[in-house]
Enzyme design. Sequence first.
Site, PDB file in Angstrom:
ATOM      1  N   GLU A   2       9.734  -9.013  -1.857  1.00 10.00           N
ATOM      2  CA  GLU A   2      10.364  -7.788  -1.373  1.00 10.00           C
ATOM      3  C   GLU A   2       9.624  -7.410  -0.097  1.00 10.00           C
ATOM      4  OE1 GLU A   2      10.807  -3.043  -2.173  1.00 10.00           O
ATOM      5  OE2 GLU A   2       9.696  -4.259  -3.609  1.00 10.00           O
ATOM      6  N   LYS A   6      -2.623  -7.496  -8.338  1.00  8.84           N
ATOM      7  CA  LYS A   6      -3.554  -7.311  -7.226  1.00  8.84           C
ATOM      8  C   LYS A   6      -3.034  -6.184  -6.334  1.00  8.84           C
ATOM      9  CE  LYS A   6      -5.622  -9.305  -3.112  1.00  8.84           C
ATOM     10  NZ  LYS A   6      -5.275  -8.074  -2.352  1.00  8.84           N
ATOM     11  N   PRO A   7      -3.658  -5.007  -6.417  1.00  9.76           N
ATOM     12  CA  PRO A   7      -3.252  -3.913  -5.533  1.00  9.76           C
ATOM     13  C   PRO A   7      -3.776  -4.129  -4.120  1.00  9.76           C
ATOM     14  CG  PRO A   7      -5.097  -3.230  -6.889  1.00  9.76           C
ATOM     15  CD  PRO A   7      -4.703  -4.604  -7.362  1.00  9.76           C
ATOM     16  N   CYS A  48      10.217   1.065   2.776  1.00 10.02           N
ATOM     17  CA  CYS A  48      10.942  -0.082   3.336  1.00 10.02           C
ATOM     18  C   CYS A  48      12.429   0.182   3.489  1.00 10.02           C
ATOM     19  CB  CYS A  48      10.696  -1.332   2.498  1.00 10.02           C
ATOM     20  SG  CYS A  48      11.173  -1.148   0.764  1.00 10.02           S
ATOM     21  N   SER A 100      -5.769  -3.587  -0.528  1.00  7.05           N
ATOM     22  CA  SER A 100      -7.117  -3.127  -0.181  1.00  7.05           C
ATOM     23  C   SER A 100      -7.109  -1.734   0.441  1.00  7.05           C
ATOM     24  CB  SER A 100      -7.778  -4.119   0.783  1.00  7.05           C
ATOM     25  OG  SER A 100      -7.952  -5.374   0.159  1.00  7.05           O
ATOM     26  N   TRP A 157       0.790  -1.231   0.000  1.00  8.69           N
ATOM     27  CA  TRP A 157       0.000   0.000   0.000  1.00  8.69           C
ATOM     28  C   TRP A 157       0.820   1.278   0.000  1.00  8.69           C
ATOM     29  CZ3 TRP A 157       1.556   2.566   4.239  1.00  8.69           C
ATOM     30  CH2 TRP A 157       1.882   1.851   5.392  1.00  8.69           C
ATOM     31  N   GLY A 200       5.536  -6.460   0.201  1.00 13.76           N
ATOM     32  CA  GLY A 200       4.675  -6.326   1.364  1.00 13.76           C
ATOM     33  C   GLY A 200       5.432  -6.602   2.646  1.00 13.76           C
ATOM     34  N   SER A 201       4.693  -6.860   3.694  1.00 10.05           N
ATOM     35  CA  SER A 201       5.294  -7.121   4.994  1.00 10.05           C
ATOM     36  C   SER A 201       5.937  -8.503   5.019  1.00 10.05           C
ATOM     37  CB  SER A 201       4.239  -7.036   6.094  1.00 10.05           C
ATOM     38  OG  SER A 201       3.320  -8.122   5.989  1.00 10.05           O
TER      39      SER A 201
END
Length: 481
Positions: free
Chosen positions: A249, A173-174, A283, A176, A149, A227-228
């Site tokens: 990543e 897929k972005p 990040c 939410s 995000w 993402g996380s």
Amino acid sequence: MVELKCLINGELVSASDDSVIKVTSSYDGSLVGTVPSFSKEDTQKVLQAAYDAKDEWANLTYQRRAEYVIELADIIDKHNDELVALLTNEHGKTLAQAQGEVAVSAKFLRYAAESARRIEGEVITSELENEHAFITRVPYGVVVGIVAWNFPLALAARKIGNALVCGNTMIVKPPSETPLTVMKYAEFVAKESSIPKGVLNFITGSGRVCGDALVRNEITQLVTLTGSTGAGMEVFKAAAENVVDVHLELGGKAPFIVMDDANIDKAAKCAAIARYDNCGQICTCNERMYVHEAVYDEFRDKFIEHSKKYVVGDPTDKNTTIGPKVSKTEVAKLKEMKDTAIQQGAKVLYEMTPDKLPTEEGNWFYPTVLEVNDNKNILMQEEIFGPMVAMMKISSLEEGIKLANDCEFGLSAYLFSDSVKNAMIATRTLEFGEVYINRENGELINGFHNGYKKSGLGGEDGKYGLEGYSQKKMIYLNYNY
């Protein structure tokens, strides 16, 4: 308010049950827009569309595919202002930061297109007579790109260009939390691009349903996620069911080491930029500072002075330099981390305290600087991802590197020193995929963005990032008959 649809096989469609995800403004909590919430069955349809398109797309020349990718970049440039405004509205980025993200998104696509002529194989010697042995590159097939995000459009473009140029079809897929800018771009692609149907698809839905269905399906041959670390580990496990290749990543916990021979003015300025840009939601951000005791007081004072200059507020105001956090959940996490850090012995050195919040409904967290004396403090070990940072004294480069490496993350690290010897020692011994020496963060498009340890697998950008979107195939051509 915008009501957006998913792009499947060249068509804009809603979820089969018309369910949607509501996206609210991080600035004032107002409804910004909606996107479809795809079910497992809906997701299967997009997977099939990408699968049906893959062979014809792979049979095109690299250069022809590159021409389509350039077209995708042109669409971003054409709709720059609208994408910038929507990104600021849904995310809370300042206008300057949103403008930077949209601009670099087009650059990612153009760089991938330019790389089409540079994709190479390899000829090797054979032990057999009349045999030609060579390694060529082939597409994976269907690639799934799952986007974080914090930079939704840029992270999508970073994956799309390389995947398509290498001959794969793709499903994006972005997130939410901030899907609107990516899905608005998908709408522009549907209406203006000549790219063949099924080659590039965009869908939205929850990670537990839509994301899981994408990753576990046997049609998917490569998953690339930004993402996380927690999300990455879940995707890694799910993809293992079909032995699917995975590029991850993930989170970072960048140490910022300042030595006694550093340019302290520059170090303090760069430390602030590397901490507070995008509200600290990068990040590669400066997450923990290790400062030599001989310059500690000077650096501390100058860093705090820079921290005081930041303006938190309306992201559309040109004077604002820090917008709201992306969600109230993120704000609550930061407050809990600060409280825990203090319980573990941290001392607050500076905390910006406004007379009044910009909006009562917004997701506000202000620049905060703490001092710690224990590297096991939560602020030195867990990713903060916001405008808060801790600093700690060190007595030598050896100590700084030891403390920096004492962490489960290994994405980015910083060193400020005028010594070439120090720079070379740090280059060799810091256990991080990228090291910034005497400058703030910001990777090059033609560099290589790569994480060690729990910061990821694979990598993005440059020629090595491009290589990750194709498979090697060994050919033995024997003509001894």
